[in-house]
Write an enzyme that holds these catalytic residues in place. Structure first.
Site, PDB file in Angstrom:
ATOM      1  N   GLU A 126      23.476  13.469 -24.464  1.00  0.00           N
ATOM      2  CA  GLU A 126      25.000  13.882 -25.966  1.00  0.00           C
ATOM      3  C   GLU A 126      25.794  13.430 -24.582  1.00  0.00           C
ATOM      4  O   GLU A 126      26.504  13.351 -25.508  1.00  0.00           O
ATOM      5  CB  GLU A 126      24.110  14.932 -26.134  1.00  0.00           C
ATOM      6  N   CYS A 190      25.271  22.157 -34.165  1.00  0.00           N
ATOM      7  CA  CYS A 190      24.610  21.671 -35.490  1.00  0.00           C
ATOM      8  C   CYS A 190      23.651  22.483 -36.355  1.00  0.00           C
ATOM      9  O   CYS A 190      23.765  23.833 -35.652  1.00  0.00           O
ATOM     10  CB  CYS A 190      23.623  20.244 -35.142  1.00  0.00           C
ATOM     11  N   ASN A 220      18.541  22.658 -26.214  1.00  0.00           N
ATOM     12  CA  ASN A 220      17.977  23.584 -27.457  1.00  0.00           C
ATOM     13  C   ASN A 220      17.518  24.849 -27.430  1.00  0.00           C
ATOM     14  O   ASN A 220      17.336  25.734 -27.278  1.00  0.00           O
ATOM     15  CB  ASN A 220      18.645  23.188 -28.716  1.00  0.00           C
ATOM     16  N   SER A 262      13.089  19.735 -31.306  1.00  0.00           N
ATOM     17  CA  SER A 262      12.113  18.503 -31.010  1.00  0.00           C
ATOM     18  C   SER A 262      10.780  19.113 -30.561  1.00  0.00           C
ATOM     19  O   SER A 262      10.460  18.396 -29.458  1.00  0.00           O
ATOM     20  CB  SER A 262      12.712  17.570 -29.431  1.00  0.00           C
TER      21      SER A 262
HETATM   22  S1  SF4 Z   1      18.818  16.172 -32.982  1.00  0.00           S
HETATM   23 FE1  SF4 Z   1      18.069  17.482 -34.040  1.00  0.00          FE
HETATM   24  S2  SF4 Z   1      19.416  18.906 -32.944  1.00  0.00           S
HETATM   25 FE2  SF4 Z   1      20.537  17.183 -31.995  1.00  0.00          FE
HETATM   26  S3  SF4 Z   1      21.898  17.214 -33.537  1.00  0.00           S
HETATM   27 FE3  SF4 Z   1      20.722  16.940 -34.914  1.00  0.00          FE
HETATM   28  S4  SF4 Z   1      19.994  17.757 -35.928  1.00  0.00           S
HETATM   29 FE4  SF4 Z   1      20.768  18.670 -34.625  1.00  0.00          FE
END
Ligand code: SF4
Length: 300
Positions: A126, A190, A220, A262
């Site tokens: 990311e 998020c 995460n 995930s």
């Molecule tokens: S994929 Fe899931 S964890 Fe990643 S930014 Fe989007 S909502 Fe958040």
């Protein structure tokens, strides 16, 4: 053994969308479909999609000319889109809309002439995608004394990777604000990541051990393990139920289970079946349901 299950846990809206994009693309375009970077950071999900005809590659240069590629949920730098175009590769973009929001913020603030600091972890996919959008300086909270030097009056915007620790990010953001009074702090962590961290905090007060189900390369999931340990509860990040045999459960009467954004729920079921608890209690608040729309070429 009393088992406490964190709520919410598991798939977020961005992951649900990314998996659906791969499955629908296989139906529309046929196998093989290439995926640049693991579609989401979970081995079970990646292997399941590969068994259906997806091929995961690390770089866009690994994708053959004239084929179809899906860009993973973590986001990609603009240069990857350019390379794909030059190779006549069709792109289906599974970047999470909440990551695209951070890209758009970076572009907007850069056009306004502001200096951008990105809080994130070096080498994470990311961060690579976000850093590619425009000039910015990465501050990795795992390194000490890393706030960059600017003029004290400089207009600075602080963006962040979406999957960081809420508390660590607040701390470093406040240090930046103390140093640069004109800085703007955006909260880009998020909803799914903050909600799962909040739930694991509640869990840690009730149990002697927490199992975080998920892959070791899932940012995460690693943060959930850290949050639990920061609150004084020993925590293990396990990818599959076979790894339970490595834990010493002899004196554990209350155990907690959670999972990252995930991790599929089927893995949680496997852990419950293996642990055979005498009682199960859920802890936390149900998450508001969020759905992200699919890319236009897959909507029909
Ligand atoms: S994929 Fe899931 S964890 Fe990643 S930014 Fe989007 S909502 Fe958040």
């Amino acid at each position: 053994m009393h088992l406490f299950l964190a709520t919410p846990r598991g798939f977020c809206a961005g992951v649900v969308r990314a998996i659906e994009i791969v499955e629908k693309s296989l139906g529309v375009f046929g196998a093989p479909i290439y995926i640049k970077h693991q579609i989401v950071h979970n081995k079970y999900v990646v292997q399941d999609l590969e068994s259906k005809g997806a091929i995961t590659v690390n770089e866009i240069s690994d994708v053959p000319n004239d084929s179809v590629v899906i860009f993973s949920a973590h986001g990609s730098p603009p240069v990857d889109y350019e390379i794909a175009k030059s190779k006549n590769i069709k792109i289906i973009d599974a970047t999470c809309p909440l990551v695209i929001k951070v890209h758009n913020e970076a572009i907007k603030y850069s056009k306004e002439g502001k200096k951008i600091i990105l809080l994130g972890h070096q080498e994470h996919q990311e961060v690579i995608g976000t850093m590619g959008q425009t000039d910015m300086i990465l501050v990795d909270d795992r390194q000490k004394n890393n706030i960059p030097e600017f003029d004290a009056e400089e207009k600075i915007v602080v963006l962040s990777q979406t999957t960081l620790s809420v508390e660590d990010t607040k701390q470093i953001s406040n240090s930046i604000k103390d140093k640069y009074k004109n800085s703007i702090l955006r909260n880009d962590i998020c909803y799914a990541v903050s909600n799962r961290q909040k739930a694991v905090k509640s869990l840690s007060r009730l149990v002697e051990m927490i199992i975080v189900v998920g892959s070791e390369n899932s940012s995460n999931c690693v943060r959930l393990k850290e949050v639990s340990e920061n609150y004084g509860t020993k925590s293990y990040l396990l990818n599959s139920v076979d790894e339970i045999k490595n834990l010493n459960l002899k004196n554990i009467s209350n155990i907690g289970i959670t999972s990252g954004a995930s991790t599929p729920e089927i893995l949680i079921d496997e852990f419950i079946n293996q642990l055979k608890p005498s009682k199960i209690t859920t802890v936390g608040d149900k998450e508001r349901e969020i759905n992200f729309v699919l890319p236009s070429e897959l909507k029909a």
